[in-house]
Design a protein around this motif. Structure first.
Motif, PDB file in Angstrom:
ATOM      1  N   MET A   1     -44.461   5.001  44.293  1.00  0.00           N
ATOM      2  CA  MET A   1     -44.302   5.463  42.392  1.00  0.00           C
ATOM      3  C   MET A   1     -43.747   4.815  41.879  1.00  0.00           C
ATOM      4  N   THR A   2     -44.677   4.209  40.598  1.00  0.00           N
ATOM      5  CA  THR A   2     -43.603   2.939  39.910  1.00  0.00           C
ATOM      6  C   THR A   2     -42.161   3.794  38.578  1.00  0.00           C
ATOM      7  N   ASP A   3     -41.258   3.710  38.328  1.00  0.00           N
ATOM      8  CA  ASP A   3     -40.879   4.090  37.553  1.00  0.00           C
ATOM      9  C   ASP A   3     -41.323   4.115  36.140  1.00  0.00           C
ATOM     10  N   ALA A   4     -42.279   3.444  35.944  1.00  0.00           N
ATOM     11  CA  ALA A   4     -43.107   4.279  34.522  1.00  0.00           C
ATOM     12  C   ALA A   4     -44.031   5.041  34.708  1.00  0.00           C
ATOM     13  N   GLN A   5     -44.659   5.169  36.416  1.00  0.00           N
ATOM     14  CA  GLN A   5     -45.423   6.442  36.762  1.00  0.00           C
ATOM     15  C   GLN A   5     -44.040   7.792  36.022  1.00  0.00           C
ATOM     16  N   LEU A   6     -43.214   7.700  37.082  1.00  0.00           N
ATOM     17  CA  LEU A   6     -42.037   8.953  36.356  1.00  0.00           C
ATOM     18  C   LEU A   6     -41.650   9.294  35.137  1.00  0.00           C
ATOM     19  N   ASP A   7     -41.913   8.125  34.506  1.00  0.00           N
ATOM     20  CA  ASP A   7     -41.168   8.108  32.820  1.00  0.00           C
ATOM     21  C   ASP A   7     -42.612   9.473  33.036  1.00  0.00           C
ATOM     22  N   LEU A   8     -43.694   8.831  33.186  1.00  0.00           N
ATOM     23  CA  LEU A   8     -44.634   9.734  32.036  1.00  0.00           C
ATOM     24  C   LEU A   8     -44.533  11.328  32.465  1.00  0.00           C
ATOM     25  N   ILE A   9     -44.680  11.339  33.754  1.00  0.00           N
ATOM     26  CA  ILE A   9     -44.838  12.502  34.417  1.00  0.00           C
ATOM     27  C   ILE A   9     -43.693  13.470  33.800  1.00  0.00           C
ATOM     28  N   PHE A  10     -41.763  12.984  34.198  1.00  0.00           N
ATOM     29  CA  PHE A  10     -40.759  13.359  33.707  1.00  0.00           C
ATOM     30  C   PHE A  10     -40.744  14.256  32.140  1.00  0.00           C
ATOM     31  N   LYS A  11     -41.873  12.845  30.818  1.00  0.00           N
ATOM     32  CA  LYS A  11     -41.379  12.740  29.883  1.00  0.00           C
ATOM     33  C   LYS A  11     -42.925  14.029  29.101  1.00  0.00           C
ATOM     34  N   ALA A  12     -43.740  14.384  30.303  1.00  0.00           N
ATOM     35  CA  ALA A  12     -44.259  14.789  29.825  1.00  0.00           C
ATOM     36  C   ALA A  12     -44.066  16.408  30.194  1.00  0.00           C
ATOM     37  N   LEU A  13     -43.583  16.930  31.692  1.00  0.00           N
ATOM     38  CA  LEU A  13     -42.757  17.939  31.898  1.00  0.00           C
ATOM     39  C   LEU A  13     -41.526  18.068  30.807  1.00  0.00           C
ATOM     40  N   ALA A  14     -41.070  17.402  30.468  1.00  0.00           N
ATOM     41  CA  ALA A  14     -39.882  17.729  28.707  1.00  0.00           C
ATOM     42  C   ALA A  14     -40.094  18.363  27.990  1.00  0.00           C
ATOM     43  N   ASP A  15     -41.071  19.090  27.509  1.00  0.00           N
ATOM     44  CA  ASP A  15     -41.464  19.507  27.396  1.00  0.00           C
ATOM     45  C   ASP A  15     -41.990  21.483  27.130  1.00  0.00           C
ATOM     46  N   SER A  16     -41.239  21.914  26.139  1.00  0.00           N
ATOM     47  CA  SER A  16     -41.883  23.833  27.330  1.00  0.00           C
ATOM     48  C   SER A  16     -43.032  23.721  26.437  1.00  0.00           C
ATOM     49  N   THR A  17     -43.760  23.274  25.644  1.00  0.00           N
ATOM     50  CA  THR A  17     -44.820  23.629  24.745  1.00  0.00           C
ATOM     51  C   THR A  17     -46.146  23.311  25.946  1.00  0.00           C
ATOM     52  N   ARG A  18     -45.429  21.677  26.530  1.00  0.00           N
ATOM     53  CA  ARG A  18     -46.199  20.941  27.300  1.00  0.00           C
ATOM     54  C   ARG A  18     -46.864  22.033  28.750  1.00  0.00           C
TER      55      ARG A  18
ATOM     56  N   VAL B   1     -50.294  13.679  26.167  1.00  0.00           N
ATOM     57  CA  VAL B   1     -49.525  13.349  26.399  1.00  0.00           C
ATOM     58  C   VAL B   1     -49.484  13.760  27.745  1.00  0.00           C
ATOM     59  N   LEU B   2     -49.738  14.758  28.358  1.00  0.00           N
ATOM     60  CA  LEU B   2     -50.379  15.236  29.145  1.00  0.00           C
ATOM     61  C   LEU B   2     -51.892  14.554  29.875  1.00  0.00           C
ATOM     62  N   GLU B   3     -52.644  13.950  29.214  1.00  0.00           N
ATOM     63  CA  GLU B   3     -53.452  13.112  29.540  1.00  0.00           C
ATOM     64  C   GLU B   3     -53.032  12.184  30.527  1.00  0.00           C
ATOM     65  N   LYS B   4     -52.520  11.240  29.681  1.00  0.00           N
ATOM     66  CA  LYS B   4     -51.811   9.969  29.644  1.00  0.00           C
ATOM     67  C   LYS B   4     -50.796  10.544  31.389  1.00  0.00           C
ATOM     68  N   ALA B   5     -50.107  11.390  31.425  1.00  0.00           N
ATOM     69  CA  ALA B   5     -49.301  11.102  32.614  1.00  0.00           C
ATOM     70  C   ALA B   5     -50.455  11.463  33.851  1.00  0.00           C
TER      71      ALA B   5
ATOM     72  N   ASP C   1     -49.703  11.358  43.156  1.00  0.00           N
ATOM     73  CA  ASP C   1     -48.313  11.413  42.390  1.00  0.00           C
ATOM     74  C   ASP C   1     -47.306  12.188  41.363  1.00  0.00           C
ATOM     75  N   HIS C   2     -47.485  13.581  41.029  1.00  0.00           N
ATOM     76  CA  HIS C   2     -46.971  14.521  41.215  1.00  0.00           C
ATOM     77  C   HIS C   2     -46.724  15.185  41.733  1.00  0.00           C
ATOM     78  N   VAL C   3     -46.865  15.670  42.977  1.00  0.00           N
ATOM     79  CA  VAL C   3     -46.070  15.870  44.591  1.00  0.00           C
ATOM     80  C   VAL C   3     -45.467  14.669  44.193  1.00  0.00           C
ATOM     81  N   ALA C   4     -45.594  13.913  44.818  1.00  0.00           N
ATOM     82  CA  ALA C   4     -44.202  12.027  44.868  1.00  0.00           C
ATOM     83  C   ALA C   4     -43.031  12.595  43.969  1.00  0.00           C
TER      84      ALA C   4
END
Length: 102
Positions: free
Chosen positions: A1-18, A59-63, A84-87
């Motif tokens: 998993m790349t840093d870019a992929q991790l960034d997208l996932i964590f960014k998506a999960l960082a918001d309580s609405t998402r 944002v969720l779809e991009k991640a 990727d999400h499990v990773a």
């Protein structure tokens, strides 16, 4: 998993609405934009505009956390948790200290 992929996932999960959208889609998949907006008001009492919900869904779809399909002329959104999400979860778990309580 790349840093870019991790960034997208964590960014998506960082918001309580998402995160709330993820919970709703896990309980009832294939929801339209209108259904996601309506469930937000029904569950939380918080009215979100279609534009706001649409941006959160993008944002969720991009991640890769949700996928879309078409039901007639309506776009349906469903949860899509992959390897990727499990990773990503395992990535953060590896830094947990031995003996530390969750």
């Amino acid at each position: 998993m790349t840093d870019a992929q991790l960034d997208l996932i964590f960014k998506a999960l960082a918001d309580s609405t998402r995160r709330r959208i993820i919970v709703r889609l896990s309980k009832q998949p294939a929801q339209s934009l209108f259904e996601v907006c309506a469930s937000s008001v029904a569950k939380d009492g918080v009215a979100l505009s279609r534009q706001t919900v649409s941006q959160h869904l993008a944002v969720l779809e991009k991640a890769g956390l949700i996928e879309t399909s078409w039901k007639g002329r309506t776009k349906a959104h469903s949860l899509s948790i992959g390897d990727d999400h499990v990773a990503a979860a395992l990535w953060i778990k590896k830094y947990k200290q031995n003996g530390e309580k969750p």
